[in-house]
Design a protein around this motif. Sequence first.
Motif, PDB file in Angstrom:
ATOM      1  N   SER A 170       0.815  -1.223   0.000  1.00  0.00           N
ATOM      2  CA  SER A 170       0.000   0.000   0.000  1.00  0.00           C
ATOM      3  C   SER A 170       0.846   1.269   0.000  1.00  0.00           C
ATOM      4  O   SER A 170       0.412   2.283  -0.543  1.00  0.00           O
ATOM      5  N   LEU A 173       2.113   1.572  -3.734  1.00  0.00           N
ATOM      6  CA  LEU A 173       1.009   1.891  -4.649  1.00  0.00           C
ATOM      7  C   LEU A 173       0.493   3.312  -4.433  1.00  0.00           C
ATOM      8  O   LEU A 173       0.215   4.031  -5.400  1.00  0.00           O
ATOM      9  N   THR A 174       0.371   3.728  -3.182  1.00  0.00           N
ATOM     10  CA  THR A 174      -0.084   5.109  -2.972  1.00  0.00           C
ATOM     11  C   THR A 174       0.993   6.101  -3.424  1.00  0.00           C
ATOM     12  O   THR A 174       0.667   7.228  -3.815  1.00  0.00           O
ATOM     13  N   GLN A 195      -0.620  -6.929  -7.615  1.00  0.00           N
ATOM     14  CA  GLN A 195      -0.017  -5.611  -7.353  1.00  0.00           C
ATOM     15  C   GLN A 195       0.291  -4.899  -8.670  1.00  0.00           C
ATOM     16  O   GLN A 195       0.126  -3.683  -8.791  1.00  0.00           O
ATOM     17  N   ALA A 198      -2.889  -3.457  -9.935  1.00  0.00           N
ATOM     18  CA  ALA A 198      -3.270  -2.256  -9.178  1.00  0.00           C
ATOM     19  C   ALA A 198      -2.404  -1.068  -9.591  1.00  0.00           C
ATOM     20  O   ALA A 198      -2.889   0.053  -9.748  1.00  0.00           O
ATOM     21  N   SER A 308      -8.259   5.319  -6.892  1.00  0.00           N
ATOM     22  CA  SER A 308      -7.842   4.903  -5.544  1.00  0.00           C
ATOM     23  C   SER A 308      -8.649   3.725  -5.021  1.00  0.00           C
ATOM     24  O   SER A 308      -8.162   2.944  -4.207  1.00  0.00           O
ATOM     25  N   LEU A 311      -7.492   0.069  -4.357  1.00  0.00           N
ATOM     26  CA  LEU A 311      -6.599  -0.298  -3.253  1.00  0.00           C
ATOM     27  C   LEU A 311      -7.324  -1.058  -2.151  1.00  0.00           C
ATOM     28  O   LEU A 311      -6.728  -1.853  -1.439  1.00  0.00           O
ATOM     29  N   ILE A 336      -4.627  -5.956  -0.821  1.00  0.00           N
ATOM     30  CA  ILE A 336      -3.777  -4.766  -0.787  1.00  0.00           C
ATOM     31  C   ILE A 336      -4.137  -4.037   0.500  1.00  0.00           C
ATOM     32  O   ILE A 336      -3.383  -4.051   1.456  1.00  0.00           O
ATOM     33  N   LYS A 337      -5.310  -3.452   0.538  1.00  0.00           N
ATOM     34  CA  LYS A 337      -5.735  -2.829   1.792  1.00  0.00           C
ATOM     35  C   LYS A 337      -6.984  -3.525   2.298  1.00  0.00           C
ATOM     36  O   LYS A 337      -7.991  -3.581   1.600  1.00  0.00           O
TER      37      LYS A 337
END
Length: 344
Positions: A170, A173-174, A195, A198, A308, A311, A336-337
Motif C-alpha cells: 500500500s 502503490l499510494t 499488485q 493495481a 484509488s 486499493l 492490498i488494503k
Amino acid sequence: MHLARWSDVGQLEVADVALVPPAHDEVQIEIGSAGICGSDLHFFRGDFPARMGGTPGHEFGGTVSAVGADVKHVKEGDLVGVEPLLRCGMCPFCISGDYHVCADRAVIGEKHNGGMAQFTIVPGLVAFKAPQGIDSELVALAEPLACSVHGFDKVRLRGHETVFILGAGSIGLTAILAARANGAHTIVLARYPHQQAAARSLGADEVIGEDEAGVARMEELRRARVVDVAVETVGGNGDTLMQAQLIVRPKGKVVVLGVFSGGPVNINPLHLAAREVEIIGSMTYARSEGHADYQIALNIIQDYAEESRCLVTHRFSLDEVNTAFATALDKTSKSIKVQLKPNG
Ligand SMILES: [Zn+2]
Ligand SMILES: [Zn+2]
C-alpha cells in the motif's frame, strides 16, 4: 459501543464499552472505515509487543459525532480523516511543524486507542475535514499516501522527473498517486500480479516484475541514467536499498519509506560517493513549512478518487477483526488494503 482490543499475541477481542463524550479540545468520531497497516501486522505477529487492552487502527475515516467546546474547525456530521500523530506541541520540532520527530511522539492506534471501534476520540488538532466527493474508505487511504507525499516533499520532486518505486504494497502503490500528483513519470517494480494490476489501475507509466524481463529492464534504466528518484517501500531485511541506490542516476536521490525491521542492510558507500547519490530517510508526515502532508494526501485522494478505490480489496465487520488481520497477513489472499467497517 463496540471496539476491538488486543487480548493476546495474534488475537483481538471485540468488547462492549461505554461511549464517553469528548473533552473540550477533542473530537468524537463514528468510524466508517479503518485500514489494517503493515505495522498492525507486526503487532499481530508478535514482532513488536502490542499494548494489551489497546485498540489498534491508525488509518481511518469517519463522521464527527460530537465535538468539545473549543473545537471550531470541524462539526458534527462532517466526514473527517485523522492524522494519527500525538506530540508534545511545545518543543522546537513541534513548533516548526516537524512534530513527527518530537521526542514525545505517539501514534494513535498504538499508545492511544485507534480506529478499530465504532467510535473513537482524538485531539481536535489531528482531525481533518475531508474534501468533497470522497467517502470514509477513501479517506482512510490518506494516511499511507501521506507518507509518500512527505518523502517526495523531502526530495523536492519535480514534474519532469522519473520516479522508480520499489515495492507495490500500500505504500508503494499510494506513492504512484503522490508522484502523479507532482506530474512525475512513474516506474513501479511490483512482485505479484495483483499488485502489478493495481499499479496500472493507479496510472503508473510503466510496471515491471521481478522476472528476467524486469531485471533486464532495471539494468537498462540504470545504464540510461534516467531515474531521478528511487523510492524504497519494502523494508524488512532485503536488498532493496542497494537496488535503489544502483538504479538512480548520478546525483539522484533515494527515499527510504520502507520499515527495515530486520537490522542493518547493505549499501555501497564508494558507489554512493562516486556518483553523489543521496539517501534520505522519511518518516510519516508533518507540517513542515506550513503545509500538512496529510491534507495534501486528502486532496490527492479527491483528485484520484476513482483510481484509488482499487486499493481497498477486502472489507470486514468489526466482529470479523481476527479474520481481517489473517487476510491481510496471508500473501495468497491478494489483499492490498483490508478495511474494517465498524458500523456496518
Ligand atoms: Zn500505517
Ligand atoms: Zn514536541
